[in-house]
Design an enzyme around this catalytic site. Sequence first.
Site, PDB file in Angstrom:
ATOM      1  N   THR A 167      -4.693  -2.553   5.576  1.00 18.42           N
ATOM      2  CA  THR A 167      -4.048  -3.457   4.182  1.00 18.42           C
ATOM      3  C   THR A 167      -3.894  -4.819   4.406  1.00 18.42           C
ATOM      4  OG1 THR A 167      -2.919  -1.349   3.550  1.00 18.42           O
ATOM      5  CG2 THR A 167      -2.299  -3.724   2.432  1.00 18.42           C
ATOM      6  N   THR A 206       0.057   3.340  10.098  1.00 22.41           N
ATOM      7  CA  THR A 206       0.141   4.730  10.936  1.00 22.41           C
ATOM      8  C   THR A 206       0.294   3.941  12.160  1.00 22.41           C
ATOM      9  OG1 THR A 206      -1.327   5.783   9.458  1.00 22.41           O
ATOM     10  CG2 THR A 206      -1.030   6.502  11.628  1.00 22.41           C
ATOM     11  N   ASP A 261      -4.834 -19.211  20.896  1.00 19.62           N
ATOM     12  CA  ASP A 261      -5.484 -19.726  21.923  1.00 19.62           C
ATOM     13  C   ASP A 261      -6.831 -20.174  21.909  1.00 19.62           C
ATOM     14  OD1 ASP A 261      -6.888 -17.219  22.067  1.00 19.62           O
ATOM     15  OD2 ASP A 261      -6.273 -16.694  24.178  1.00 19.62           O
ATOM     16  N   GLU A 297     -11.318  -0.315   9.553  1.00 19.37           N
ATOM     17  CA  GLU A 297     -11.887  -0.168   8.388  1.00 19.37           C
ATOM     18  C   GLU A 297     -13.590  -0.320   8.808  1.00 19.37           C
ATOM     19  OE1 GLU A 297     -10.425   0.696   5.365  1.00 19.37           O
ATOM     20  OE2 GLU A 297      -8.662   0.478   6.573  1.00 19.37           O
ATOM     21  N   THR A 308      -1.135  -1.311  -4.353  1.00 17.91           N
ATOM     22  CA  THR A 308      -2.652  -0.959  -4.324  1.00 17.91           C
ATOM     23  C   THR A 308      -2.842   0.478  -4.775  1.00 17.91           C
ATOM     24  OG1 THR A 308      -2.607  -0.106  -2.228  1.00 17.91           O
ATOM     25  CG2 THR A 308      -3.034  -2.396  -2.362  1.00 17.91           C
ATOM     26  N   ASN A 336       0.764  -1.104  -0.149  1.00 16.65           N
ATOM     27  CA  ASN A 336       0.080  -0.028  -0.024  1.00 16.65           C
ATOM     28  C   ASN A 336       0.975   1.000   0.041  1.00 16.65           C
ATOM     29  OD1 ASN A 336      -1.527   2.036   0.475  1.00 16.65           O
ATOM     30  ND2 ASN A 336      -2.861   1.176   1.947  1.00 16.65           N
ATOM     31  N   GLY A 343      -0.379  -0.991   6.725  1.00 16.37           N
ATOM     32  CA  GLY A 343      -0.889  -0.975   8.164  1.00 16.37           C
ATOM     33  C   GLY A 343      -2.081  -2.101   8.097  1.00 16.37           C
ATOM     34  N   ASP A 344      -2.731  -1.932   9.360  1.00 16.31           N
ATOM     35  CA  ASP A 344      -3.732  -2.952   9.955  1.00 16.31           C
ATOM     36  C   ASP A 344      -4.712  -2.918   8.965  1.00 16.31           C
ATOM     37  OD1 ASP A 344      -2.864  -3.472  12.364  1.00 16.31           O
ATOM     38  OD2 ASP A 344      -3.148  -1.387  13.130  1.00 16.31           O
ATOM     39  N   SER A 359      -0.046   3.842   2.617  1.00 18.83           N
ATOM     40  CA  SER A 359      -0.423   3.887   4.096  1.00 18.83           C
ATOM     41  C   SER A 359       0.942   4.343   5.197  1.00 18.83           C
ATOM     42  CB  SER A 359      -0.319   2.277   4.552  1.00 18.83           C
ATOM     43  OG  SER A 359       0.838   1.806   4.230  1.00 18.83           O
TER      44      SER A 359
HETATM   45  N1  LIG Z   1      -2.772   3.996  -3.475  1.00 20.61           N
HETATM   46  C1  LIG Z   1      -3.648   4.307  -2.410  1.00 20.61           C
HETATM   47  N2  LIG Z   1      -4.011   5.580  -2.037  1.00 20.61           N
HETATM   48  C2  LIG Z   1      -4.854   5.990  -1.332  1.00 20.61           C
HETATM   49  N3  LIG Z   1      -5.307   4.893  -0.253  1.00 20.61           N
HETATM   50  C3  LIG Z   1      -5.359   3.861  -0.474  1.00 20.61           C
HETATM   51  C4  LIG Z   1      -4.150   3.233  -1.678  1.00 20.61           C
HETATM   52  N4  LIG Z   1      -4.289   1.909  -1.506  1.00 20.61           N
HETATM   53  C5  LIG Z   1      -4.993   1.707  -0.512  1.00 20.61           C
HETATM   54  N5  LIG Z   1      -5.544   2.764   0.151  1.00 20.61           N
HETATM   55  C6  LIG Z   1      -6.422   2.663   1.271  1.00 20.61           C
HETATM   56  O1  LIG Z   1      -5.705   2.565   2.591  1.00 20.61           O
HETATM   57  C7  LIG Z   1      -6.373   1.874   3.405  1.00 20.61           C
HETATM   58  C8  LIG Z   1      -5.423   0.884   4.220  1.00 20.61           C
HETATM   59  O2  LIG Z   1      -4.702   1.776   4.879  1.00 20.61           O
HETATM   60  P1  LIG Z   1      -3.724   0.968   6.144  1.00 20.61           P
HETATM   61  O3  LIG Z   1      -4.807   0.641   7.198  1.00 20.61           O
HETATM   62  O4  LIG Z   1      -2.942   0.085   5.707  1.00 20.61           O
HETATM   63  O5  LIG Z   1      -2.879   2.020   6.440  1.00 20.61           O
HETATM   64  P2  LIG Z   1      -2.993   3.238   7.770  1.00 20.61           P
HETATM   65  O6  LIG Z   1      -4.228   3.619   7.923  1.00 20.61           O
HETATM   66  O7  LIG Z   1      -1.674   4.467   7.355  1.00 20.61           O
HETATM   67  O8  LIG Z   1      -2.348   2.277   9.138  1.00 20.61           O
HETATM   68  P3  LIG Z   1      -3.108   1.774  10.387  1.00 20.61           P
HETATM   69  O9  LIG Z   1      -4.427   0.955   9.915  1.00 20.61           O
HETATM   70  O10 LIG Z   1      -1.935   0.759  10.839  1.00 20.61           O
HETATM   71  O11 LIG Z   1      -3.114   2.752  11.244  1.00 20.61           O
HETATM   72  C9  LIG Z   1      -7.523   1.179   2.764  1.00 20.61           C
HETATM   73  O12 LIG Z   1      -8.667   1.506   3.388  1.00 20.61           O
HETATM   74  C10 LIG Z   1      -7.396   1.631   1.320  1.00 20.61           C
HETATM   75  O13 LIG Z   1      -8.773   2.120   0.855  1.00 20.61           O
END
Ligand SMILES: Nc1ncnc2c1ncn2[C@@H]1O[C@H](COP(=O)(O)OP(=O)(O)OP(=O)(O)O)[C@@H](O)[C@H]1O
Length: 307
Positions: A70, A94, A218, A277, A41, A8, A67-68, A11
């Site tokens: 993905t 994040t 578990d 999500e 992605t 991703n 992140g969580d 992320s």
């Molecule tokens: N190229 C992209 N540009 C913008 N958003 C994207 C892209 N690829 C995936 N996404 C979005 O990123 C989201 C997932 O992000 P992810 O949870 O991995 O990272 P984060 O929110 O920074 O980390 P965390 O969940 O650990 O706090 C998905 O909802 C997806 O829709």
Amino acid sequence: MRVKIINNPSSGRTIVQKSLEIIVGRLVLENIFKTVDKFDTRGKFDAMNEVMKIKEGEFDLIVVVGGDGTLNEVINGMMKADLRLPFAVIPAGTVNDFANYLSIPNDIDGICDMFRNGRLIDIDVCKVNENYFINVAAAGLLTDVAIKASVASKTVFGKFAYYAEGIKEIPKQLFKSIKLEFKYNCKSFVEDVMLFAVLNSSSAGGFKKFAPQAGLNDGKFDVCIFKKIDIFDAATLFLKIIRGDHINNENVIYFQTDNLYVKCLDDSNMNIDIDGENGGPLPAKFEIISSGLKIFIPDYLKFNNKL
Ligand SMILES: Nc1ncnc2c1ncn2[C@@H]1O[C@H](COP(=O)(O)OP(=O)(O)OP(=O)(O)O)[C@@H](O)[C@H]1O
């Protein structure tokens, strides 16, 4: 190893992604990665859809860079396509609750070392209605913070984007509660609830000891229910959650189970957040798929008795 990378590029603060070429280059030169196929992605469900296209026997390992959220898509892709490939995580999100729980490194040397000397362990997979998760599903006060914090603000501010969104939401949400019915193992009870969480690992929302008794294999998930309380009790409870000693508090109901059904008894429109999500509205039926998947972890984690 024949490796499929699901990356991703947006992320977290996008720092780890910039080191990905160096990591892969080293592992290919050392012949640890024999073939590598990387997919970037572009938006929601891309990771899940790409995983669902993988054919049995095509790869030995899926490497999730993100992140969580993905990671959650990759898990859903595998479970829905009945593809039981081992996976590894390069934490690039994040908060990275799941990777932090497993102490998975996020520096180049640590990551390379994980692939050189790591090992596979079984982990439980949780199911809520038609979706899967391996870390946490939650509903109620502040659980939508992860959804509301924008990708742009998470890239610039990292975890502070969540804190900023959380501070905006607290005054709006603290006086709300929702009447929920919980059923498990032939027991049932009704409670006015601010928030409940169902956890596979102990870490949620950046709190490492949210479910201090949780174990990844578990065969159970840990349920943590926060009753309706006033702002003073909420402040005390907050400090207890940081230390992980909230589970015996009178305002908290904590138990372990392998099945759970949660239904809303008032007209609140409560959505479940699954690994950050949106997982749709209640009611929710939770199940556990014991040892449902295998994850590749650093070798030194064998000393962690929670695994
Ligand atoms: N190229 C992209 N540009 C913008 N958003 C994207 C892209 N690829 C995936 N996404 C979005 O990123 C989201 C997932 O992000 P992810 O949870 O991995 O990272 P984060 O929110 O920074 O980390 P965390 O969940 O650990 O706090 C998905 O909802 C997806 O829709």
